[in-house]
Design a protein around this motif. Structure first.
Motif: not given
Length: 223
Positions: A82-107
């Motif tokens: 689905a990402g490729l259809e929208e021009g997104i080349q997900f690099a899932f294998d490069d993701i090492k951590l699943s983050p808590n995103t509260l600080d991202c949302h503050r930003l």
């Protein structure tokens, strides 16, 4: 409300949600289909998993615990296509951590004052899904802020505090109270909700419908 008042599109999303990145691309495509409609996009917080620790969790362990190995592979292959259809080349294998995103949302919240929400949201998605960046690190978020044009030195100082932490948590709770149970969720003109990363044509039609039904409302009688 005048015809010049933009149609609001409030996007409830989470930075660690790949469908939210796909949904952003589809929204951008939708807006390109209706260039004559004045639209204001605003981003709002949601957490797919508020139980994640501040330092995050090993991504493979997280996905295995949540889905199981084979189900996770199938699930993410669907997302990859689905990402490729929208021009997104997900690099899932490069993701090492699943983050808590509260600080991202503050930003993202802070970026609204500078009218840089779109830039910050885009960069957060890029860093996480394309570059395998660690969103649990303050220095990563400071760099995102700098890349987007924010005052990164101020962001660095704010991230060391609890500034707007409770507000962000309350906004997430508010979304849940409104019935948001998954993301992305697009709330159009405060009247229509579209759950999920729907096709761009669907989003465009909904925004157009919101404009037409609002424009055609009879004006209040004078006197």
């Amino acid at each position: 409300m005048t015809s010049e008042t933009p149609i609001s599109v409030d996007v409830v999303s989470d930075v660690m949600c790949p469908w939210c990145y796909i949904g952003k691309r589809r929204l951008e495509s939708a807006l390109a289909q209706i260039p004559d409609v004045n639209v204001a996009v605003r981003w709002h917080p949601y957490q797919l998993d508020a139980t994640l620790p501040k330092e995050g969790k090993d991504r493979q362990a997280y996905l295995t615990d949540k889905f199981g190995v084979e189900r996770a592979k199938s699930f993410y292959e669907t997302i990859r296509q689905a990402g490729l259809e929208e021009g997104i080349q997900f690099a899932f294998d490069d993701i090492k951590l699943s983050p808590n995103t509260l600080d991202c949302h503050r930003l993202i919240l802070w970026s609204r004052a500078d009218d840089l929400q779109d830039e910050v949201v885009e960069r957060l998605f890029e860093v996480f899904f394309l570059e395998g960046g660690d969103l649990t690190k303050s220095e990563t978020l400071v760099q995102v802020a700098d890349d987007a044009g924010m005052q990164s030195d101020l962001v660095e100082q704010l991230l060391e505090t609890d500034s707007d932490l409770e507000k962000t948590i309350q906004q997430i709770a508010r979304a849940q109270e409104l019935g948001v149970t998954g993301v992305p969720c697009f709330i159009i003109d405060g009247r229509f909700a579209i759950a999920g990363a729907e096709k761009s044509e669907t989003l465009a039609a909904a925004i157009r419908h919101a404009e037409e039904t609002r424009t055609n409302e009879p004006e209040a009688a004078e006197g």
